[in-house]
Design a protein around this motif. Structure first.
Motif, mmCIF file in Angstrom:
data_model
loop_
_atom_site.group_PDB
_atom_site.id
_atom_site.type_symbol
_atom_site.label_atom_id
_atom_site.label_comp_id
_atom_site.label_asym_id
_atom_site.label_seq_id
_atom_site.Cartn_x
_atom_site.Cartn_y
_atom_site.Cartn_z
ATOM 1 N N MET A 147 -51.017 -33.906 -10.195
ATOM 2 C CA MET A 147 -49.680 -34.232 -9.736
ATOM 3 C C MET A 147 -49.499 -35.735 -9.795
ATOM 4 O O MET A 147 -50.253 -36.486 -9.177
ATOM 5 N N GLU A 148 -48.525 -36.180 -10.554
ATOM 6 C CA GLU A 148 -48.359 -37.594 -10.797
ATOM 7 C C GLU A 148 -47.576 -38.246 -9.669
ATOM 8 O O GLU A 148 -46.671 -37.661 -9.084
ATOM 9 N N ASN A 149 -47.946 -39.508 -9.381
ATOM 10 C CA ASN A 149 -47.226 -40.275 -8.388
ATOM 11 C C ASN A 149 -46.007 -40.929 -9.022
ATOM 12 O O ASN A 149 -45.993 -41.244 -10.212
ATOM 13 N N SER A 166 -44.765 -36.108 -0.383
ATOM 14 C CA SER A 166 -44.033 -36.379 -1.627
ATOM 15 C C SER A 166 -44.323 -35.329 -2.689
ATOM 16 O O SER A 166 -43.456 -34.992 -3.504
ATOM 17 N N ALA A 167 -45.560 -34.818 -2.680
ATOM 18 C CA ALA A 167 -45.945 -33.796 -3.655
ATOM 19 C C ALA A 167 -45.537 -32.390 -3.230
ATOM 20 O O ALA A 167 -45.738 -31.430 -3.983
ATOM 21 N N LEU A 227 -54.120 -33.803 -6.166
ATOM 22 C CA LEU A 227 -53.580 -35.058 -5.657
ATOM 23 C C LEU A 227 -54.730 -36.050 -5.624
ATOM 24 O O LEU A 227 -55.778 -35.774 -5.038
#
Length: 232
Positions: free
Chosen positions: A1-3, A120-121, A218
């Motif tokens: 999962m990209e920030n 956020s994810a 994450l």
């Protein structure tokens, strides 16, 4: 999962590395890439820590000793003119309060980024990969107990041993470890209710640097690097 990409707040960055073969190098490489992409000059100083000393303190849960040791290294960096210092590994954050107490300047605490990263994810149920202390403590209390899908004791030992082997030998993307983590992650996600795996160790981040995991994850090191870039 990209920030989500962050806006860089340019600063003189101090890093404490040496906490395994690749930890400090991974942070330096990632920060340099982000500064280069932003066309900004990087001012960074890296101080080597003795991994045997750190692991002895972590293994005995000697927070005061660990905080005093890493705080003294942080102060060398502050004396060299850096604005902030970050410890490039999760496990030494066992002693983050003592590190801060011993330091003469701001320490960027990775534990403060984790709850926000999970939110956020959109993650509500996760399993944790890292060393034994990190897994057993839910990353030193930074992940709510109700969110954690537990590994059984044999799995904790196996993940701990595999992680330490990766850290000791600087492995990256080796087939046996990739397969082990893939199979365990898939079981945790498909059968036990985890939405993703939290990679709570810089050597796992480095391990997957050239090819990301094929399961939802994450990356705690990337959350920390975002903090460093923002200067908070």
């Amino acid at each position: 999962m990209e920030n989500t990409p962050v806006t860089i707040n340019p600063a003189k960055i101090g890093l404490i590395g040496g906490l395994a073969i690749r930890a400090g190098i991974f942070y330096y490489d990632q920060i340099l890439k982000r500064y280069t992409d932003a066309k900004l000059p990087l001012d960074l100083t890296l101080r080597h820590a003795d991994v045997s000393t750190v692991l002895a303190y972590v293994g005995s849960a000697n927070r005061v000793g660990l905080g005093t040791y890493l705080g003294s290294l942080a102060n060398e960096l502050f004396d060299a003119g850096v604005d902030t210092v970050s410890v490039t590994a999760v496990a030494p954050h066992l002693a983050i309060d003592d590190i801060k107490k011993a330091s003469k300047g701001p320490i960027i605490n990775v534990l403060e980024s984790i709850a926000g990263g999970l939110k956020s994810a959109g993650l509500e149920r996760v399993a944790i990969f890292g060393n034994r202390a990190v897994i057993a403590s839910d990353i030193f209390g930074s992940v709510s107990e109700r969110m954690v899908v537990r590994l059984d004791p044999k799995e904790v030992s196996a993940v701990h041993d595999t992680y330490n082997d990766i850290a000791l030998y600087g492995k990256r993307g080796t087939e046996a470890e990739v397969e082990y983590f893939r199979n365990l992650a898939n079981d945790l996600i498909t059968k036990r209710g985890a939405q993703a795996i939290v990679l709570a160790g810089t050597d796992l981040s480095s391990f997957y640097a050239e090819k990301i995991p094929d399961f939802p994850f994450l990356d705690v090191a990337q959350l920390h690097i975002d903090q460093i870039l923002k200067g908070i």
